[in-house]
Design a protein around this motif. Structure first.
Motif, PDB file in Angstrom:
ATOM      1  N   ASP A   1      40.917  33.524  31.767  1.00 24.41           N
ATOM      2  CA  ASP A   1      40.854  34.570  30.736  1.00 24.41           C
ATOM      3  C   ASP A   1      40.865  36.006  31.401  1.00 24.41           C
ATOM      4  OD1 ASP A   1      40.374  32.567  29.028  1.00 24.41           O
ATOM      5  OD2 ASP A   1      38.516  32.591  29.155  1.00 24.41           O
ATOM      6  N   LEU A   2      40.249  36.158  32.529  1.00 21.90           N
ATOM      7  CA  LEU A   2      40.166  37.552  33.154  1.00 21.90           C
ATOM      8  C   LEU A   2      41.629  37.897  33.585  1.00 21.90           C
ATOM      9  CD1 LEU A   2      38.486  39.958  33.917  1.00 21.90           C
ATOM     10  CD2 LEU A   2      37.845  38.998  35.960  1.00 21.90           C
ATOM     11  N   VAL A   3      42.144  36.934  34.237  1.00 21.94           N
ATOM     12  CA  VAL A   3      43.563  37.192  35.066  1.00 21.94           C
ATOM     13  C   VAL A   3      44.514  37.462  33.734  1.00 21.94           C
ATOM     14  CG1 VAL A   3      45.243  36.455  36.432  1.00 21.94           C
ATOM     15  CG2 VAL A   3      42.807  36.056  37.104  1.00 21.94           C
ATOM     16  N   ALA A   4      44.290  36.568  32.598  1.00 26.10           N
ATOM     17  CA  ALA A   4      45.405  36.761  31.547  1.00 26.10           C
ATOM     18  C   ALA A   4      45.071  38.033  30.908  1.00 26.10           C
ATOM     19  CB  ALA A   4      45.136  35.447  30.798  1.00 26.10           C
ATOM     20  N   ALA A   5      43.941  38.392  30.640  1.00 22.16           N
ATOM     21  CA  ALA A   5      43.716  39.916  29.788  1.00 22.16           C
ATOM     22  C   ALA A   5      44.238  41.124  30.861  1.00 22.16           C
ATOM     23  CB  ALA A   5      42.330  39.941  29.699  1.00 22.16           C
TER      24      ALA A   5
ATOM     25  N   GLY B   1      48.179  36.316  26.338  1.00 18.04           N
ATOM     26  CA  GLY B   1      47.621  36.366  27.767  1.00 18.04           C
ATOM     27  C   GLY B   1      47.913  35.150  28.476  1.00 18.04           C
ATOM     28  N   ARG B   2      47.782  33.891  27.931  1.00 16.98           N
ATOM     29  CA  ARG B   2      47.783  32.815  28.563  1.00 16.98           C
ATOM     30  C   ARG B   2      49.260  32.462  28.807  1.00 16.98           C
ATOM     31  NH1 ARG B   2      43.682  29.651  30.975  1.00 16.98           N
ATOM     32  NH2 ARG B   2      41.693  30.445  29.989  1.00 16.98           N
TER      33      ARG B   2
ATOM     34  N   ALA C   1      34.449  42.155  42.597  1.00 15.62           N
ATOM     35  CA  ALA C   1      34.260  41.483  43.713  1.00 15.62           C
ATOM     36  C   ALA C   1      33.547  40.115  43.309  1.00 15.62           C
ATOM     37  CB  ALA C   1      32.993  41.908  44.631  1.00 15.62           C
ATOM     38  N   THR C   2      32.710  39.931  42.116  1.00 13.24           N
ATOM     39  CA  THR C   2      32.117  38.703  41.878  1.00 13.24           C
ATOM     40  C   THR C   2      32.800  37.794  41.223  1.00 13.24           C
ATOM     41  OG1 THR C   2      31.676  39.820  39.765  1.00 13.24           O
ATOM     42  CG2 THR C   2      29.900  40.179  41.206  1.00 13.24           C
ATOM     43  N   ALA C   3      34.399  38.260  40.754  1.00 17.62           N
ATOM     44  CA  ALA C   3      35.165  37.324  40.449  1.00 17.62           C
ATOM     45  C   ALA C   3      36.039  36.686  41.371  1.00 17.62           C
ATOM     46  CB  ALA C   3      36.104  38.034  39.126  1.00 17.62           C
ATOM     47  N   LEU C   4      36.126  37.362  42.575  1.00 16.34           N
ATOM     48  CA  LEU C   4      36.787  36.785  43.632  1.00 16.34           C
ATOM     49  C   LEU C   4      36.220  35.598  44.411  1.00 16.34           C
ATOM     50  CD1 LEU C   4      37.871  40.017  45.280  1.00 16.34           C
ATOM     51  CD2 LEU C   4      39.534  38.633  44.081  1.00 16.34           C
TER      52      LEU C   4
END
Length: 605
Positions: free
Chosen positions: A469-473, A527-528, A394-397
């Motif tokens: 970075d988070l979405v790529a991982a 990931g990128r 939630a903190t990343a949304l």
């Protein structure tokens, strides 16, 4: 300039060196038996006396002889019975390509060498001779003539031709290209060279058998066989390498008299065909293979790819004019059926999968490719991207839009008038009772869940520096999980059948435990790179759904976005600007130019 006979003599000398290694190994294996025979004969004739020491030495030598003969027999049996790996190929019977067989036989007659015993096609840009008989021991074939001290005449090897050559090259070019290959049947017919090759192939197959052995009862003896085979291979490696080089040099010298000038042109076509074939596999075929579809006309596709290259590259000027000449695929009776078989084999070699079509592994034609592969690929990747966004913490949304503040009745008399409209007042509602419809109209509307929109993706990558970075991982982990599941499913469905079809691997094992694929096309993406691909797919979906764009096929670059019938190739830079730098302005400008509405939901698979 050296003559072909000189090269054959050099190759024969190295072949005899390889055979001497085999004879030396046999002599070492028989040495304990020879010692034991000498000791027993000496004791029997009285030349060695009848002492206890000689008796003990005789028994020890006899035990060593039995053990040595047993191990030698074990190695010989494994080497003789092991099946060397054969190159996966599509066999071409003579009835399905009589003109091609006639061309090869005429070429062999002109070169004064034996004609190949058969012809096969491989989905690769290469051609070679392959000996598909492995009879290191045993009687000659029925009807075969003995050659040189009772040794049988070896069977002519099989001619393996790269399938892209037949579709791209003209008949005269193919003839010139095959001349040095067919000339290699001359040295292959020499008994000493053939025997040395059979010995090396048998050792190579024995090493592969030992590497694949399972269970203690099989692994222990086969491990010994593998060590002996590796020792003999190391001893004969240099001789075998020089022998093959001498054979190739002799074949090249013999082919000098056949279409020498045209061979130079044919070699230029080899490099061009390889470049087009590589791009067709990695850019066009691979996306289809990853979703369970295999293009059924890859060889015909390489012609379209190279024709497109001739339009774009000045270095390829003039290549398109060759298409007016007779293509080599006209030598086949049913080019479409052969192309389909070679395309399925290419899918198995370079990607894996079942040997036959099924519900999750079906062919696709070039005319259905944009809709059934390109559009589906974009929507699958867009759906995966939104699944990852949905699972982020939630903190990343991105923060939900704030609820509208309660209006002041003094500042909005019309709203005050609306509240005084007939209807029950909240204070008049029974305690614990449900709110009435009038009360529900007065509550602030709930914030809708984010939908599959391009605007959501852009805002997510712009608002939070850690988002990329988070979405790529997460995307990398998701793709890796899906690939593992697909590999396990394919291994469960067709692993054993694939292993039976391919046979034993060469050397220390080119074929993995799961069978095919033998040659993976691409290294794992970062990931990128995955994130950029998924964002591009989302943009293309939005363009198709909101701007009237269409999926298309570029023969050199694969999936393409068509806007007003023309390919848009300028999307990569704006996407990279968003993914790498968090700058969405170039992409927003591109969307405005094309007419894409990023706030509109897109259709996902």
């Amino acid at each position: 300039m050296a003559s072909p006979e000189t090269g054959v003599l050099a190759a024969r000398a190295r072949a005899l060196a390889v055979l001497r290694i085999r004879s030396t190994a046999l002599a070492v294996a028989l040495l304990p038996a020879a010692v034991a025979v000498v000791l027993f004969v000496g004791r029997a004739t009285g030349h060695l006396g009848a002492g206890t020491g000689w008796r003990l030495a005789g028994w020890i030598a006899g035990g060593l002889a039995v053990l040595s003969l047993f191990l030698a027999a074990l190695v010989a049996v494994v080497v003789a019975r092991a099946r060397p790996a054969l190159s996966p190929s599509v066999p071409i019977p003579e009835k399905s390509a009589p003109d091609l067989y006639r061309l090869v036989r005429d070429l062999a007659d002109r070169l004064e060498v034996p004609a190949p015993s058969a012809i096969a096609l491989t989905p690769d840009c290469d051609s070679w001779l392959e000996d598909r008989t492995h009879r290191a021991h045993g009687p000659p074939r029925r009807g075969g003539a003995a050659a040189g001290e009772g040794r049988r005449a070896p069977e002519a090897p099989v001619l393996v031709i790269g399938s892209p050559f037949l579709w791209w090259m003209r008949v005269a070019e193919l003839r010139a290209l095959l001349a040095p290959v067919v000339a290699g049947t001359g040295p292959s017919a020499h008994p000493d060279i053939a025997a040395a090759r059979r010995f090396i192939r048998g050792l190579d197959a024995a090493v592969a058998v030992s590497a694949r052995a399972r269970g203690p009862l099989r692994a222990l003896p086969l491990r010994f066989v593998g060590r002996v085979a590796r020792l003999l291979l190391r001893a004969g490696r240099e001789h075998a390498t020089i022998m093959e080089r001498a054979v190739a040099a002799a074949a090249s010298e013999r082919a000098q008299t056949v279409d020498y000038g045209l061979r130079i042109v044919a070699q230029e076509q080899v490099g061009l065909a390889y470049a087009g074939w590589d791009r067709l596999l990695t850019r066009v075929a691979l996306p289809a293979w990853r979703m369970g579809r295999w293009p059924s006309r890859l060889d015909a596709g390489v012609v379209s790819a190279l024709t497109e290259l001739s339009r774009r590259d000045r270095l390829a000027d003039g290549f398109a004019s060759r298409l007016g000449e007779r293509p080599a695929c006209d030598l086949l009776e049913e080019p479409g059926a052969i192309d389909r078989a070679a395309s399925l084999l290419a899918a198995r070699l370079f990607h894996g999968g079942p040997a036959e079509t099924g519900p999750d592994w079906s062919p696709v034609g070039w005319n259905q490719y944009p809709e059934e592969v390109v559009d589906r690929k974009w929507r699958l990747e867009a759906a995966r991207l939104h699944r990852v966004l949905d699972t982020l913490p939630a903190t990343a949304l991105p923060a939900a839009p704030p609820a509208p503040a309660a209006p002041d009745p003094a500042c909005a008399p019309h709203l005050s008038y609306a509240r005084s409209a007939p209807g029950p007042h909240p204070a008049d509602r029974p305690a614990g009772g449900p709110p009435s419809s009038a009360d529900r109209r007065d509550d602030p509307p709930a914030v809708p869940a984010p939908g599959p929109t391009l605007a959501r993706v852009i805002d997510r990558l712009v608002q939070d520096e850690r988002a990329g970075d988070l979405v790529a991982a997460r995307l990398g982990a998701e793709v890796e999980r899906e690939e593992r599941e697909e590999a396990a499913r394919q291994a469960a469905l067709g692993g054993s059948a694939q292993d039976a079809a391919i046979g034993v691997a060469w050397g220390d094992g080119l074929v993995s435990e799961g069978g095919l694929p033998l040659f993976p096309l691409q290294p794992p993406r970062t990931g990128r790179e995955l994130l950029a691909d998924h964002v591009t797919a989302m943009v293309c979906c939005a363009a198709v759904d909101t701007a009237g764009a269409a999926p298309g096929l570029d023969w050199l670059d694969g999936p393409a976005l068509l806007v007003d019938g023309a390919r848009r190739s300028d999307l990569g830079r704006p996407v990279l600007s968003l993914v790498d730098d968090g700058d969405a302005e170039p992409l927003r400008g591109w969307l405005t130019t094309v007419g894409v509405r990023p706030e509109k939901p897109v259709r996902l698979v």
